[in-house]
Design a protein around this motif. Structure first.
Motif, mmCIF file in Angstrom:
data_model
loop_
_atom_site.group_PDB
_atom_site.id
_atom_site.type_symbol
_atom_site.label_atom_id
_atom_site.label_comp_id
_atom_site.label_asym_id
_atom_site.label_seq_id
_atom_site.Cartn_x
_atom_site.Cartn_y
_atom_site.Cartn_z
ATOM 1 N N GLU A 1 37.138 42.868 45.920
ATOM 2 C CA GLU A 1 35.714 43.134 45.799
ATOM 3 C C GLU A 1 34.843 41.995 46.318
ATOM 4 O O GLU A 1 33.628 42.052 46.191
ATOM 5 C CB GLU A 1 35.367 43.403 44.334
ATOM 6 N N GLY A 2 35.421 40.935 46.863
ATOM 7 C CA GLY A 2 34.620 39.798 47.306
ATOM 8 C C GLY A 2 34.261 38.897 46.144
ATOM 9 O O GLY A 2 34.801 39.010 45.054
ATOM 10 N N SER A 3 33.310 38.016 46.377
ATOM 11 C CA SER A 3 32.924 37.054 45.349
ATOM 12 C C SER A 3 32.129 37.733 44.238
ATOM 13 O O SER A 3 31.211 38.498 44.496
ATOM 14 C CB SER A 3 32.083 35.940 45.968
ATOM 15 N N PRO A 4 32.470 37.429 42.983
ATOM 16 C CA PRO A 4 31.747 38.017 41.853
ATOM 17 C C PRO A 4 30.488 37.229 41.490
ATOM 18 O O PRO A 4 30.221 36.963 40.324
ATOM 19 C CB PRO A 4 32.783 37.956 40.735
ATOM 20 N N THR A 5 29.700 36.858 42.488
ATOM 21 C CA THR A 5 28.530 36.020 42.255
ATOM 22 C C THR A 5 27.589 36.614 41.213
ATOM 23 O O THR A 5 27.066 35.903 40.366
ATOM 24 C CB THR A 5 27.764 35.795 43.570
ATOM 25 N N TYR A 6 27.373 37.918 41.253
ATOM 26 C CA TYR A 6 26.413 38.527 40.331
ATOM 27 C C TYR A 6 27.055 39.009 39.043
ATOM 28 O O TYR A 6 26.435 39.008 37.994
ATOM 29 C CB TYR A 6 25.657 39.664 41.032
ATOM 30 N N SER A 7 28.331 39.385 39.100
ATOM 31 C CA SER A 7 28.998 39.892 37.903
ATOM 32 C C SER A 7 29.747 38.796 37.145
ATOM 33 O O SER A 7 30.259 39.041 36.073
ATOM 34 C CB SER A 7 29.977 40.999 38.291
ATOM 35 N N LEU A 8 29.840 37.593 37.704
ATOM 36 C CA LEU A 8 30.553 36.439 37.161
ATOM 37 C C LEU A 8 32.072 36.529 37.297
ATOM 38 O O LEU A 8 32.723 35.541 37.569
ATOM 39 C CB LEU A 8 30.210 36.153 35.693
ATOM 40 N N VAL A 9 32.656 37.714 37.087
ATOM 41 C CA VAL A 9 34.118 37.821 37.162
ATOM 42 C C VAL A 9 34.534 39.186 37.705
ATOM 43 O O VAL A 9 33.940 40.201 37.364
ATOM 44 C CB VAL A 9 34.768 37.553 35.784
ATOM 45 N N ASN A 10 35.521 39.170 38.591
ATOM 46 C CA ASN A 10 36.192 40.390 39.044
ATOM 47 C C ASN A 10 37.614 40.323 38.509
ATOM 48 O O ASN A 10 38.263 39.285 38.588
ATOM 49 C CB ASN A 10 36.233 40.482 40.573
ATOM 50 N N SER A 11 38.088 41.429 37.981
ATOM 51 C CA SER A 11 39.433 41.490 37.423
ATOM 52 C C SER A 11 40.304 42.379 38.307
ATOM 53 O O SER A 11 39.852 43.420 38.784
ATOM 54 C CB SER A 11 39.359 42.050 36.003
ATOM 55 N N TYR A 12 41.542 41.941 38.522
ATOM 56 C CA TYR A 12 42.480 42.656 39.374
ATOM 57 C C TYR A 12 43.816 42.768 38.666
ATOM 58 O O TYR A 12 44.111 41.999 37.756
ATOM 59 C CB TYR A 12 42.692 41.906 40.697
ATOM 60 N N ASP A 13 44.646 43.681 39.144
ATOM 61 C CA ASP A 13 46.002 43.814 38.637
ATOM 62 C C ASP A 13 46.960 43.540 39.784
ATOM 63 O O ASP A 13 46.998 44.296 40.756
ATOM 64 C CB ASP A 13 46.223 45.218 38.062
ATOM 65 N N SER A 14 47.698 42.447 39.696
ATOM 66 C CA SER A 14 48.671 42.073 40.710
ATOM 67 C C SER A 14 50.028 42.665 40.353
ATOM 68 O O SER A 14 50.470 42.541 39.213
ATOM 69 C CB SER A 14 48.791 40.549 40.795
ATOM 70 N N PRO A 15 50.707 43.284 41.337
ATOM 71 C CA PRO A 15 52.038 43.818 41.042
ATOM 72 C C PRO A 15 53.053 42.721 40.714
ATOM 73 O O PRO A 15 54.087 43.004 40.120
ATOM 74 C CB PRO A 15 52.424 44.566 42.329
ATOM 75 N N TYR A 16 52.762 41.477 41.085
ATOM 76 C CA TYR A 16 53.696 40.364 40.872
ATOM 77 C C TYR A 16 53.270 39.422 39.756
ATOM 78 O O TYR A 16 54.097 38.763 39.150
ATOM 79 C CB TYR A 16 53.861 39.543 42.155
ATOM 80 N N PHE A 17 51.961 39.311 39.513
ATOM 81 C CA PHE A 17 51.442 38.298 38.586
ATOM 82 C C PHE A 17 50.712 38.889 37.384
ATOM 83 O O PHE A 17 50.244 38.152 36.540
ATOM 84 C CB PHE A 17 50.501 37.342 39.320
ATOM 85 N N GLY A 18 50.558 40.199 37.328
ATOM 86 C CA GLY A 18 49.822 40.813 36.225
ATOM 87 C C GLY A 18 48.318 40.683 36.422
ATOM 88 O O GLY A 18 47.825 40.721 37.551
ATOM 89 N N GLU A 19 47.598 40.495 35.325
ATOM 90 C CA GLU A 19 46.137 40.431 35.396
ATOM 91 C C GLU A 19 45.688 39.129 36.056
ATOM 92 O O GLU A 19 46.181 38.051 35.748
ATOM 93 C CB GLU A 19 45.521 40.544 34.006
ATOM 94 N N VAL A 20 44.728 39.270 36.975
ATOM 95 C CA VAL A 20 44.180 38.136 37.715
ATOM 96 C C VAL A 20 42.660 38.249 37.685
ATOM 97 O O VAL A 20 42.113 39.340 37.903
ATOM 98 C CB VAL A 20 44.676 38.144 39.186
ATOM 99 N N MET A 21 41.998 37.130 37.420
ATOM 100 C CA MET A 21 40.532 37.120 37.381
ATOM 101 C C MET A 21 39.981 36.104 38.365
ATOM 102 O O MET A 21 40.483 34.991 38.467
ATOM 103 C CB MET A 21 40.041 36.783 35.972
ATOM 104 N N HIS A 22 38.941 36.530 39.071
ATOM 105 C CA HIS A 22 38.236 35.663 40.021
ATOM 106 C C HIS A 22 36.829 35.444 39.468
ATOM 107 O O HIS A 22 36.049 36.377 39.355
ATOM 108 C CB HIS A 22 38.192 36.347 41.397
ATOM 109 N N PHE A 23 36.545 34.199 39.107
ATOM 110 C CA PHE A 23 35.250 33.829 38.536
ATOM 111 C C PHE A 23 34.386 33.155 39.598
ATOM 112 O O PHE A 23 34.880 32.329 40.368
ATOM 113 C CB PHE A 23 35.416 32.802 37.411
ATOM 114 N N ASP A 24 33.110 33.467 39.608
ATOM 115 C CA ASP A 24 32.126 32.714 40.378
ATOM 116 C C ASP A 24 30.986 32.445 39.403
ATOM 117 O O ASP A 24 30.172 33.315 39.121
ATOM 118 C CB ASP A 24 31.636 33.497 41.592
ATOM 119 N N VAL A 25 30.959 31.217 38.865
ATOM 120 C CA VAL A 25 29.990 30.899 37.806
ATOM 121 C C VAL A 25 28.772 30.143 38.347
ATOM 122 O O VAL A 25 28.033 29.532 37.582
ATOM 123 C CB VAL A 25 30.671 30.128 36.649
#
Length: 138
Positions: free
Chosen positions: A56-80
């Motif tokens: 989804e690109g940078s979560p500049t406005y939402s602060l965090v995007n959450s993803y599900d990795s088939p290898y690593f499980g839950e992954v979060m990308h924060f832009d604070v």
């Protein structure tokens, strides 16, 4: 500390692979760099290396995007970047997310530094005179 140089955009997937190799059991990665130095680009490459395809690109406005990795499980990308204080970060629930057990990649980590775990991986990106990205991984 490991230092890598990305001479161009084609080098970024290699840097992302090395970053993942250095991660070990750590869950939180703090990114420090000036605006426009490539934090989002590198994190996007890391997410792709983790097997995440629909980004989804940078979560500049939402602060965090959450993803599900088939290898690593839950992954979060924060832009604070838009947070003005640690209290705002706490009110937004950032601390709970950082300790949720998910892999967390945090842009503008200096804003939430007091909330980061002791074993946080630090990534610093600098642009040198030639426009190359110098990436330091601790």
């Amino acid at each position: 500390m490991k230092e890598l140089i990305a001479h161009n955009l084609e080098d970024i997937p290699f840097v992302a692979k090395v970053l993942l190799e250095q991660l070990g059991n750590r869950k939180v990665v703090a990114f420090y760099a000036e605006m426009g130095s490539g934090k989002t680009t590198l994190i996007t490459a890391v997410l792709r290396a983790m097997g995440i395809e629909n980004l989804e690109g940078s979560p500049t406005y939402s602060l965090v995007n959450s993803y599900d990795s088939p290898y690593f499980g839950e992954v979060m990308h924060f832009d604070v970047y838009r947070l003005n204080s640690l209290d705002e970060a706490l009110d937004a629930g950032i601390e709970e997310l950082l300790y949720s057990g998910a892999h967390c990649f945090v842009e503008w980590a200096e804003i939430v530094e007091p909330l980061l775990p002791e074993d946080v991986m630090t990534v610093r990106i600098q642009v040198n005179e030639s426009g190359e990205r110098v990436v330091q991984i601790d």
